[in-house]
Design a protein around this motif. Structure first.
Motif, PDB file in Angstrom:
ATOM      1  N   ALA A  22       0.818  -1.212   0.000  1.00  0.00           N
ATOM      2  CA  ALA A  22       0.000   0.000   0.000  1.00  0.00           C
ATOM      3  C   ALA A  22       0.852   1.262   0.000  1.00  0.00           C
ATOM      4  N   ALA A  23       1.969   1.235   0.713  1.00  0.00           N
ATOM      5  CA  ALA A  23       2.815   2.420   0.817  1.00  0.00           C
ATOM      6  C   ALA A  23       3.636   2.671  -0.445  1.00  0.00           C
ATOM      7  N   LEU A  24       4.027   1.614  -1.141  1.00  0.00           N
ATOM      8  CA  LEU A  24       4.964   1.770  -2.250  1.00  0.00           C
ATOM      9  C   LEU A  24       4.360   1.605  -3.635  1.00  0.00           C
ATOM     10  N   ILE A  25       3.084   1.298  -3.743  1.00  0.00           N
ATOM     11  CA  ILE A  25       2.510   0.992  -5.051  1.00  0.00           C
ATOM     12  C   ILE A  25       2.605   2.172  -6.012  1.00  0.00           C
ATOM     13  N   THR A  26       2.468   3.395  -5.518  1.00  0.00           N
ATOM     14  CA  THR A  26       2.575   4.547  -6.417  1.00  0.00           C
ATOM     15  C   THR A  26       4.021   4.953  -6.656  1.00  0.00           C
ATOM     16  N   THR A  27       4.931   4.488  -5.817  1.00  0.00           N
ATOM     17  CA  THR A  27       6.344   4.836  -5.962  1.00  0.00           C
ATOM     18  C   THR A  27       7.082   3.875  -6.880  1.00  0.00           C
ATOM     19  N   ILE A  28       6.922   2.582  -6.645  1.00  0.00           N
ATOM     20  CA  ILE A  28       7.665   1.597  -7.436  1.00  0.00           C
ATOM     21  C   ILE A  28       6.792   0.867  -8.447  1.00  0.00           C
ATOM     22  N   GLY A  29       5.507   1.150  -8.479  1.00  0.00           N
ATOM     23  CA  GLY A  29       4.619   0.550  -9.457  1.00  0.00           C
ATOM     24  C   GLY A  29       3.933  -0.707  -8.938  1.00  0.00           C
ATOM     25  N   PHE A  30       2.865  -1.061  -9.645  1.00  0.00           N
ATOM     26  CA  PHE A  30       2.018  -2.184  -9.254  1.00  0.00           C
ATOM     27  C   PHE A  30       2.777  -3.505  -9.233  1.00  0.00           C
ATOM     28  N   ILE A  31       3.503  -3.800 -10.286  1.00  0.00           N
ATOM     29  CA  ILE A  31       4.139  -5.116 -10.417  1.00  0.00           C
ATOM     30  C   ILE A  31       5.174  -5.334  -9.320  1.00  0.00           C
ATOM     31  N   LEU A  32       6.056  -4.380  -9.117  1.00  0.00           N
ATOM     32  CA  LEU A  32       7.106  -4.553  -8.108  1.00  0.00           C
ATOM     33  C   LEU A  32       6.542  -4.552  -6.688  1.00  0.00           C
ATOM     34  N   SER A  33       5.558  -3.693  -6.422  1.00  0.00           N
ATOM     35  CA  SER A  33       5.011  -3.656  -5.067  1.00  0.00           C
ATOM     36  C   SER A  33       4.216  -4.921  -4.759  1.00  0.00           C
ATOM     37  N   CYS A  34       3.501  -5.441  -5.742  1.00  0.00           N
ATOM     38  CA  CYS A  34       2.762  -6.690  -5.508  1.00  0.00           C
ATOM     39  C   CYS A  34       3.710  -7.877  -5.371  1.00  0.00           C
ATOM     40  N   ALA A  35       4.801  -7.872  -6.127  1.00  0.00           N
ATOM     41  CA  ALA A  35       5.798  -8.942  -5.994  1.00  0.00           C
ATOM     42  C   ALA A  35       6.431  -8.896  -4.605  1.00  0.00           C
ATOM     43  N   MET A  36       6.695  -7.684  -4.088  1.00  0.00           N
ATOM     44  CA  MET A  36       7.237  -7.551  -2.743  1.00  0.00           C
ATOM     45  C   MET A  36       6.232  -8.055  -1.707  1.00  0.00           C
TER      46      MET A  36
ATOM     47  N   ALA B 197      10.159 -13.757  -5.216  1.00  0.00           N
ATOM     48  CA  ALA B 197       9.985 -12.465  -5.883  1.00  0.00           C
ATOM     49  C   ALA B 197       9.684 -12.661  -7.369  1.00  0.00           C
ATOM     50  N   VAL B 198      10.375 -13.602  -8.004  1.00  0.00           N
ATOM     51  CA  VAL B 198      10.122 -13.870  -9.424  1.00  0.00           C
ATOM     52  C   VAL B 198       8.708 -14.417  -9.617  1.00  0.00           C
ATOM     53  N   ILE B 199       8.292 -15.324  -8.747  1.00  0.00           N
ATOM     54  CA  ILE B 199       6.928 -15.856  -8.836  1.00  0.00           C
ATOM     55  C   ILE B 199       5.921 -14.728  -8.621  1.00  0.00           C
ATOM     56  N   GLY B 200       6.204 -13.834  -7.675  1.00  0.00           N
ATOM     57  CA  GLY B 200       5.318 -12.691  -7.449  1.00  0.00           C
ATOM     58  C   GLY B 200       5.200 -11.815  -8.685  1.00  0.00           C
ATOM     59  N   MET B 201       6.307 -11.609  -9.393  1.00  0.00           N
ATOM     60  CA  MET B 201       6.259 -10.817 -10.634  1.00  0.00           C
ATOM     61  C   MET B 201       5.519 -11.565 -11.734  1.00  0.00           C
ATOM     62  N   LEU B 202       5.683 -12.878 -11.784  1.00  0.00           N
ATOM     63  CA  LEU B 202       4.983 -13.676 -12.791  1.00  0.00           C
ATOM     64  C   LEU B 202       3.470 -13.695 -12.548  1.00  0.00           C
ATOM     65  N   ILE B 203       3.071 -13.461 -11.318  1.00  0.00           N
ATOM     66  CA  ILE B 203       1.641 -13.357 -11.018  1.00  0.00           C
ATOM     67  C   ILE B 203       1.144 -11.930 -11.251  1.00  0.00           C
ATOM     68  N   SER B 204       1.900 -10.936 -10.806  1.00  0.00           N
ATOM     69  CA  SER B 204       1.417  -9.556 -10.871  1.00  0.00           C
ATOM     70  C   SER B 204       1.511  -8.941 -12.267  1.00  0.00           C
ATOM     71  N   ALA B 205       2.462  -9.348 -13.097  1.00  0.00           N
ATOM     72  CA  ALA B 205       2.577  -8.770 -14.443  1.00  0.00           C
ATOM     73  C   ALA B 205       1.355  -9.079 -15.309  1.00  0.00           C
ATOM     74  N   PRO B 206       0.912 -10.340 -15.403  1.00  0.00           N
ATOM     75  CA  PRO B 206      -0.310 -10.590 -16.182  1.00  0.00           C
ATOM     76  C   PRO B 206      -1.547  -9.926 -15.574  1.00  0.00           C
ATOM     77  N   THR B 207      -1.571  -9.843 -14.245  1.00  0.00           N
ATOM     78  CA  THR B 207      -2.693  -9.158 -13.591  1.00  0.00           C
ATOM     79  C   THR B 207      -2.704  -7.687 -13.976  1.00  0.00           C
ATOM     80  N   PHE B 208      -1.528  -7.051 -13.971  1.00  0.00           N
ATOM     81  CA  PHE B 208      -1.405  -5.654 -14.385  1.00  0.00           C
ATOM     82  C   PHE B 208      -1.879  -5.492 -15.830  1.00  0.00           C
ATOM     83  N   TRP B 209      -1.426  -6.377 -16.697  1.00  0.00           N
ATOM     84  CA  TRP B 209      -1.787  -6.287 -18.110  1.00  0.00           C
ATOM     85  C   TRP B 209      -3.292  -6.462 -18.294  1.00  0.00           C
TER      86      TRP B 209
END
Length: 178
Positions: A106-120, A147-159
């Motif tokens: 919640a704190a970093l989603i606007t700073t580092i973006g959806f994909i990276l913050s959701c992966a974190m 972290a890689v699995i988190g990005m693999l989940i959040s990137a398609p969700t973002f798209w």
């Protein structure tokens, strides 16, 4: 010969004061949210529902939960629930890791973006869930895998949200893709 005396049960802690405080806090928070919702202009918004609709729904639900907690205290508290033992007691370390993931997202989603913050968030939450099951939290390599699995989940969700549903989500770059 004397009959054995029955073992005296262990005294159970009284959770009613905490439960009452939580119920009162929920009712007060619901009242504050309702007061705030009453001051929102109710111009028609999305699908004819004004911007004050969701605060009223949340306020009503929170108020109902608070009233039910207070009612339960007045009728005896959590009297029928046995005191948890073992794994059912919960694990504060696990809760801290999961909470850190949610709050960090919640704190970093606007700073580092959806994909990276959701992966974190995913990485920290998985670490907490591992701890809650009594498994090792993992080494650096496991953290990288999470972290890689988190990005693999959040990137398609973002798209899906940005391209298919046309919902704007915060991205890291000016183009919004990251």
């Amino acid at each position: 010969m004397q009959a054995p005396t029955p073992a005296t049960p262990e005294p159970r802690p009284d959770h009613r004061p905490g439960q009452l405080a939580l119920g009162i806090a929920a009712v007060l928070l619901a009242a504050g949210l309702a007061y705030g919702a009453a001051n929102i202009p109710s111009d028609a918004g999305y699908a004819g529902v004004g911007p004050d609709f969701l605060p009223w729904v949340v306020s009503a639900a929170m108020g109902l939960c608070g009233v039910l907690l207070i009612w339960e205290v007045r009728t005896g508290g959590f009297r029928n629930m046995p005191e948890p033992s073992g794994a059912a007691r919960g694990d504060w370390h696990a809760m801290v890791w999961v909470s850190a993931g949610i709050l960090g997202n919640a704190a970093l989603i606007t700073t580092i973006g959806f994909i990276l913050s959701c992966a974190m968030c995913f990485t920290l939450a998985v670490r907490g869930l591992r701890i809650s099951e009594g498994k090792p939290a993992g080494n650096a390599m496991q953290t990288v895998k999470d972290a890689v699995i988190g990005m693999l989940i959040s990137a398609p969700t973002f798209w899906l949200f940005t391209k298919f549903l046309a919902v704007n989500l915060p991205g890291l770059t000016g183009t919004g893709w990251l």
